[in-house]
Design an enzyme around this catalytic site. Structure first.
Site, PDB file in Angstrom:
ATOM      1  N   ASN A   6       1.109  -1.097  -0.069  1.00 11.54           N
ATOM      2  CA  ASN A   6       0.094  -0.138   0.031  1.00 11.54           C
ATOM      3  C   ASN A   6       0.920   1.403   0.118  1.00 11.54           C
ATOM      4  O   ASN A   6       1.516   1.688   0.952  1.00 11.54           O
ATOM      5  CB  ASN A   6      -0.918  -0.001   1.261  1.00 11.54           C
ATOM      6  CG  ASN A   6      -1.816   1.229   1.323  1.00 11.54           C
ATOM      7  OD1 ASN A   6      -1.734   2.113   0.455  1.00 11.54           O
ATOM      8  ND2 ASN A   6      -2.293   1.232   2.701  1.00 11.54           N
ATOM      9  N   TRP A   7       0.948   1.869  -1.085  1.00 14.14           N
ATOM     10  CA  TRP A   7       1.978   3.009  -1.375  1.00 14.14           C
ATOM     11  C   TRP A   7       1.319   4.101  -0.414  1.00 14.14           C
ATOM     12  O   TRP A   7       2.210   5.354  -0.304  1.00 14.14           O
ATOM     13  CB  TRP A   7       2.080   3.316  -2.634  1.00 14.14           C
ATOM     14  CG  TRP A   7       3.029   2.274  -3.409  1.00 14.14           C
ATOM     15  CD1 TRP A   7       3.824   1.268  -2.813  1.00 14.14           C
ATOM     16  CD2 TRP A   7       3.347   2.506  -4.726  1.00 14.14           C
ATOM     17  NE1 TRP A   7       4.343   0.562  -3.820  1.00 14.14           N
ATOM     18  CE2 TRP A   7       4.240   1.284  -4.876  1.00 14.14           C
ATOM     19  CE3 TRP A   7       3.074   3.184  -5.808  1.00 14.14           C
ATOM     20  CZ2 TRP A   7       4.930   0.967  -6.465  1.00 14.14           C
ATOM     21  CZ3 TRP A   7       3.758   2.806  -7.153  1.00 14.14           C
ATOM     22  CH2 TRP A   7       4.513   1.799  -7.289  1.00 14.14           C
ATOM     23  N   LYS A   8      -0.111   4.128  -0.248  1.00 11.14           N
ATOM     24  CA  LYS A   8      -0.501   5.457   0.331  1.00 11.14           C
ATOM     25  C   LYS A   8      -0.519   6.615  -0.528  1.00 11.14           C
ATOM     26  O   LYS A   8      -0.497   6.480  -1.832  1.00 11.14           O
ATOM     27  CB  LYS A   8       0.000   5.743   1.641  1.00 11.14           C
ATOM     28  CG  LYS A   8      -0.033   4.380   2.517  1.00 11.14           C
ATOM     29  CD  LYS A   8      -0.112   4.483   3.984  1.00 11.14           C
ATOM     30  CE  LYS A   8      -0.315   3.303   4.888  1.00 11.14           C
ATOM     31  NZ  LYS A   8      -0.443   3.453   6.255  1.00 11.14           N
ATOM     32  N   HIS A  92      -9.713   1.034   4.768  1.00 12.77           N
ATOM     33  CA  HIS A  92      -8.153   1.181   5.523  1.00 12.77           C
ATOM     34  C   HIS A  92      -8.243   2.251   6.491  1.00 12.77           C
ATOM     35  O   HIS A  92      -9.169   3.070   6.615  1.00 12.77           O
ATOM     36  CB  HIS A  92      -7.464   1.546   4.327  1.00 12.77           C
ATOM     37  CG  HIS A  92      -5.940   1.805   4.934  1.00 12.77           C
ATOM     38  ND1 HIS A  92      -5.447   2.728   5.792  1.00 12.77           N
ATOM     39  CD2 HIS A  92      -4.781   0.767   4.974  1.00 12.77           C
ATOM     40  CE1 HIS A  92      -4.130   2.541   6.089  1.00 12.77           C
ATOM     41  NE2 HIS A  92      -3.949   1.419   5.805  1.00 12.77           N
ATOM     42  N   GLU A  94      -6.965   4.549   7.708  1.00 12.00           N
ATOM     43  CA  GLU A  94      -6.901   6.031   7.334  1.00 12.00           C
ATOM     44  C   GLU A  94      -8.290   6.475   6.715  1.00 12.00           C
ATOM     45  O   GLU A  94      -8.583   7.696   6.965  1.00 12.00           O
ATOM     46  CB  GLU A  94      -5.495   6.326   6.463  1.00 12.00           C
ATOM     47  CG  GLU A  94      -4.489   6.198   7.193  1.00 12.00           C
ATOM     48  CD  GLU A  94      -3.072   5.519   6.392  1.00 12.00           C
ATOM     49  OE1 GLU A  94      -2.970   5.663   5.314  1.00 12.00           O
ATOM     50  OE2 GLU A  94      -2.205   4.892   7.267  1.00 12.00           O
ATOM     51  N   GLU A 162      -5.561  -5.125  10.512  1.00 12.98           N
ATOM     52  CA  GLU A 162      -4.744  -4.011  10.727  1.00 12.98           C
ATOM     53  C   GLU A 162      -4.866  -3.258  11.822  1.00 12.98           C
ATOM     54  O   GLU A 162      -5.784  -2.269  12.056  1.00 12.98           O
ATOM     55  CB  GLU A 162      -4.522  -3.025   9.544  1.00 12.98           C
ATOM     56  CG  GLU A 162      -4.153  -3.770   8.341  1.00 12.98           C
ATOM     57  CD  GLU A 162      -3.625  -2.608   7.338  1.00 12.98           C
ATOM     58  OE1 GLU A 162      -2.334  -2.739   7.044  1.00 12.98           O
ATOM     59  OE2 GLU A 162      -4.097  -1.637   7.087  1.00 12.98           O
ATOM     60  N   GLY A 168       2.104   2.160  10.754  1.00 16.07           N
ATOM     61  CA  GLY A 168       3.112   3.498  10.455  1.00 16.07           C
ATOM     62  C   GLY A 168       3.627   3.845  11.897  1.00 16.07           C
ATOM     63  O   GLY A 168       4.442   4.825  12.125  1.00 16.07           O
ATOM     64  N   SER A 199       3.089  -2.200  10.356  1.00 19.02           N
ATOM     65  CA  SER A 199       4.507  -2.238  10.528  1.00 19.02           C
ATOM     66  C   SER A 199       5.372  -3.345  10.220  1.00 19.02           C
ATOM     67  O   SER A 199       6.401  -3.750  10.831  1.00 19.02           O
ATOM     68  CB  SER A 199       4.887  -1.729  12.023  1.00 19.02           C
ATOM     69  OG  SER A 199       4.558  -0.635  12.429  1.00 19.02           O
ATOM     70  N   GLY A 220       2.894  -1.082   4.296  1.00 23.41           N
ATOM     71  CA  GLY A 220       2.799   0.441   3.979  1.00 23.41           C
ATOM     72  C   GLY A 220       4.177   0.707   3.976  1.00 23.41           C
ATOM     73  O   GLY A 220       4.772   0.675   2.727  1.00 23.41           O
ATOM     74  N   GLY A 221       4.760   1.353   4.741  1.00 30.20           N
ATOM     75  CA  GLY A 221       6.216   2.171   4.882  1.00 30.20           C
ATOM     76  C   GLY A 221       7.077   1.354   3.922  1.00 30.20           C
ATOM     77  O   GLY A 221       7.846   1.749   3.092  1.00 30.20           O
TER      78      GLY A 221
HETATM   79  P1  PGA Z   1       2.765   0.181   7.698  1.00 28.79           P
HETATM   80  O1  PGA Z   1       1.153   0.565   6.876  1.00 28.79           O
HETATM   81  O2  PGA Z   1       3.391  -1.159   6.933  1.00 28.79           O
HETATM   82  O3  PGA Z   1       3.425   1.498   7.218  1.00 28.79           O
HETATM   83  O4  PGA Z   1       2.554   0.237   9.113  1.00 28.79           O
HETATM   84  C1  PGA Z   1       0.275  -0.440   6.861  1.00 28.79           C
HETATM   85  C2  PGA Z   1      -0.867   0.024   6.063  1.00 28.79           C
HETATM   86  O5  PGA Z   1      -1.441   0.909   6.421  1.00 28.79           O
HETATM   87  O6  PGA Z   1      -1.660  -0.639   5.381  1.00 28.79           O
END
Ligand code: PGA
Length: 239
Positions: A6-8, A92, A94, A162, A168, A199, A220-221
């Site tokens: 997930n590149w956000k 998600h 967010e 999640e 994050g 994470s 994500g990251g």
């Molecule tokens: P993260 O994000 O790996 O940076 O914790 C995961 C996500 O939001 O899908």
């Protein structure tokens, strides 16, 4: 193990192309179908072009619940499908917490995506306060049931667990916490792939990948670096 990145709201066209090319070069043919990239909508065309015919999947991070019409600024599930997307995140953390999306809307998005044969990846997860108050089970069961209200059980669906406090933050859920949550979700969805996210990195993935009912990861990251993303997949085989 499935690895979905997930590149956000990160990357630009040049970076997206370079990433896709590196992935194509480094992932062995037999593992290509284990990778999914979820770029920002504005980079979907770039990613779709680079990955076409490769076996590596891609999808949206979000979409609207209607297929077309006067919905300025939204992205259509149908357009995602026509561009070749196989997946789309729904709910998600967010989207739920920054943009205030509610279960009722998310259920409509799940149904709209299934209608156009895009696999929804429904995200659920408790906040730190929920966990402290021992409400984890109640919260994820409610989010799952509400999100699937209008779902078609004969069509594919994925789930991502999640925990909000792990996204994050560098705080990874313990193997026991992951196994407990996934077994709750598995009880409600017998044949659905369940991904863990929060994470995940190449140096912690092995401890989570051998667990019951963990079918892959939503990253994500650490998915912004192609080499690290591939390493996560490689190390997930060690679990
Ligand atoms: P993260 O994000 O790996 O940076 O914790 C995961 C996500 O939001 O899908």
């Amino acid at each position: 193990m499935i690895c979905a990145g997930n590149w956000k709201m990160n990357m630009n066209p040049a970076q997206a192309s370079a990433f896709a090319r590196q992935l194509l070069a480094e992932v062995p043919a037999t593992a290509k179908d284990k990778f999914v990239i979820l770029p920002p909508a504005l980079l979907a065309a770039t990613v779709a072009t680079e990955l076409k015919g490769s076996g590596i999947g891609w999808g949206g991070q979000n979409c609207y619940c209607e297929l077309k019409g006067a919905f300025t600024g939204e992205n259509s599930p149908q357009l995602l499908a026509e561009m070749g997307a196989q997946y789309c995140l729904v709910g998600h953390s967010e989207r739920r917490h920054v943009f205030g999306e509610q279960d009722e809307l998310l259920a409509k998005k799940v149904a709209a995506l299934q209608k156009v044969n895009v696999t929804p990846i429904l995200c659920v997860g408790e906040t730190l306060e929920d966990r402290r108050m021992s409400r984890t089970q109640e919260v994820i069961e409610r989010q799952l049931a509400a999100g699937l209200q209008a779902a078609d059980s004969s069509r594919p669906l994925w789930i991502a667990y999640e925990p909000v406090w792990a996204i994050g933050t560098g705080l990874v859920a313990t193997p026991q916490q992951v196994e407990e949550a996934h077994s709750i979700l598995r009880a409600a969805c017998s044949a659905t792939p369940i991904l863990y996210g929060g994470s995940v990195k190449s140096d912690n993935v092995a401890s989570l990948s051998g667990l019951n009912n963990v079918n892959g990861f939503l990253i994500g990251g650490a998915s912004l670096d192609a080499r690290e993303f591939v390493r996560i997949f490689q190390n997930s085989a060690l679990g």
